[in-house]
Design an enzyme around this catalytic site. Structure first.
Site, mmCIF file in Angstrom:
data_model
loop_
_atom_site.group_PDB
_atom_site.id
_atom_site.type_symbol
_atom_site.label_atom_id
_atom_site.label_comp_id
_atom_site.label_asym_id
_atom_site.label_seq_id
_atom_site.Cartn_x
_atom_site.Cartn_y
_atom_site.Cartn_z
ATOM 1 N N ASP A 11 0.850 -1.189 0.000
ATOM 2 C CA ASP A 11 0.000 0.000 0.000
ATOM 3 C C ASP A 11 0.886 1.239 0.000
ATOM 4 O OD1 ASP A 11 -2.207 -1.584 0.059
ATOM 5 O OD2 ASP A 11 -2.701 -1.224 2.166
ATOM 6 N N ASP A 130 -13.505 -5.537 -5.265
ATOM 7 C CA ASP A 130 -13.739 -5.693 -3.828
ATOM 8 C C ASP A 130 -15.139 -6.242 -3.658
ATOM 9 O OD1 ASP A 130 -11.259 -4.666 -2.983
ATOM 10 O OD2 ASP A 130 -11.975 -2.617 -3.225
#
Lengths: 256, 201
Positions: A11, A130
């Protein structure tokens, strides 16, 4: 024979690698290039850099760090986060990324996938999804899941979106099963099996890895092409050389 | 150019992975120049034809840049990478495209099924078919990183093959003309060795 891939996901926020707990409270993990080099040396097959702030903030990733990574890295890498159009994708690919991954912007405007595939070929275009199971038992997609204050459920069924994304030109699907994400109790085998049955392009499992056994299980039971994980690698719970050894011992083809 | 140091030109015709190849060469200590200039390309000791994308636009860009006959006339070592390798053959089924014809054979669509996923994406093993200086020093189990949906069937110029459903050409060479279907710039030590070998031709 084509080997199964192990993909650490890093990330990125403001040019640094960060670690979040349930997408909040980000801790600085270090320099992007240094961490990329460490994973490459450990035997990672590919890296994903996910700009966690780009999409919710409606901006594209800064390509300066992409170029720094491309200079250093001799394994493939994918950049995700905030890519909304062909020109933004071009900037990221020209900076040296091998693939670009689109998630929320593709849900908001599905023709983005067609445009990217036409401009760069399907092999560059990854669609990240997602997905969460709703109370009625259906898996449905979520947008802006990188920011809990802006995350939203959509009426679109995950499995329908997997089919449509491929028709539009996705060259790879990353299915992030949010129900198992971050809890380290194993990948969502049931959902990944359902996705696999509809997926003619490579499928990457994401969400839930906590032990070597989980990787063995997801390759065996869900027949995915690659397994992505973040926290177990970053925290040092699983070392990639040991993971690869365990996979090879279990009869799963990996790059030594 | 000093003796022994290769003067490498990367043919700039709009491919997207050109930066990555350039960086890979820099890691080997070679600063390659990007160029679409005929005289510059002719003067190089080694010419690399990169390429990501589709065959028809790839050939169109070479034609528009006036480079088709230039590439056909080169006598120094030439390396096509991924789509760049496919363009070296006579024809590609992708868009029914006539290609450069520097190598015999045609490029076809890899057939997928439920087990064989297309595009062929990931690390796959190289099987050496014929010894050649281009393959010098490769380990027994050499893996390279592939991302493609089209490939050339094994033929007379195949040095190494790879199997994804069917076997296809992974490394080819005929005289000065070489090709790699995978991405050497993204194939770790194996890729670096192969690029080094090319620069030594």
């Amino acid at each position: 024979m084509l080997t199964r891939r192990i993909i650490p996901c890093l990330d990125v926020r403001a040019g640094r690698v960060v670690k979040g707990v349930r997408f909040r409270d980000h801790i600085d993990m270090g320099d992007i290039v240094e961490l990329a080099r460490r994973y490459r040396d450990a035997g990672a097959d590919e890296l994903v850099f996910y700009d966690i702030t780009a999409s919710p903030e409606g901006r594209v990733t800064d390509v300066g760090w992409v170029e720094r990574v491309a200079r250093e890295l001799d394994i493939p890498f994918c950049v995700a986060g905030g890519i909304r159009g062909v020109e933004q994708a071009r900037a990221v690919l020209h900076a040296g990324a091998d693939k670009i991954s689109v998630n929320s912007p593709a849900l908001q405007r599905p023709a983005l996938i067609d445009e990217l595939a036409a401009a760069f070929g399907v092999q560059c275009v990854v669609v990240g999804i997602d997905s969460l199971r709703d109370a009625d038992g259906e898996w449905r997609v979520r947008v802006n899941s990188g920011d809990p204050t802006r995350s939203q459920a959509l009426p679109r069924r995950t499995l329908d979106w997997i089919v449509e994304a491929q028709q539009r030109g996705a060259g790879e699907i990353v299915l992030n099963c949010m129900g198992s994400d971050g809890v380290r109790t194993g990948y969502d085998i049931e959902q990944l099996q359902a996705a696999r049955a509809l997926c003619r392009v490579p499928l990457v499992a994401s969400g839930g890895a906590g032990a070597c056994a989980h990787f063995i299980e997801v390759f065996r039971a869900a027949d995915v092409d690659a397994a992505l994980a973040a926290s177990v690698f970053h925290a040092g719970n699983i070392a990639i050389p040991e993971l690869k050894q365990a996979l090879a011992t279990a009869g799963i083809e990996v790059r030594p | 150019m000093s003796a022994g140091v290769p003067d490498v030109v990367l043919v700039e015709a709009g491919g997207t992975n050109i930066g990555s190849l350039r960086y890979a060469l820099q890691r080997l200590g070679v600063d390659a120049e990007l160029s679409s200039d005929a005289a510059r390309i002719r003067a190089a000791t080694h010419v690399i034809l990169p390429g990501v994308g589709a065959a028809a636009p790839g050939m169109r860009r070479l034609r528009d840049a006036g480079l088709v006959e230039i590439l056909r006339g080169l006598r120094q070592p030439v390396l096509g990478v991924c789509l760049g390798m496919q363009l070296l053959f006579e024809h590609s089924a992708e868009g029914d495209t006539p290609c450069l014809g520097l190598l015999p054979g045609r490029v076809g669509l890899l057939a997928g099924d439920h087990q064989v996923r297309i595009p062929h994406m990931g690390w796959n093993a190289l099987t050496i078919v014929r010894d050649d200086p281009l393959l010098a020093g490769l380990p027994q189990a050499a893996y390279a990183y592939f991302v493609h949906g089209y490939a050339a069937a094994p033929g007379a110029c195949t040095l190494a093959s790879t199997t994804h459903g069917v076997a296809f050409s992974a490394v080819v060479r005929q005289g000065n003309v070489c090709g790699m279907q995978f991405h050497p710039e993204r194939s770790a030590m194996v890729g670096a060795r192969l690029l080094q070998n090319f620069l030594g031709l």
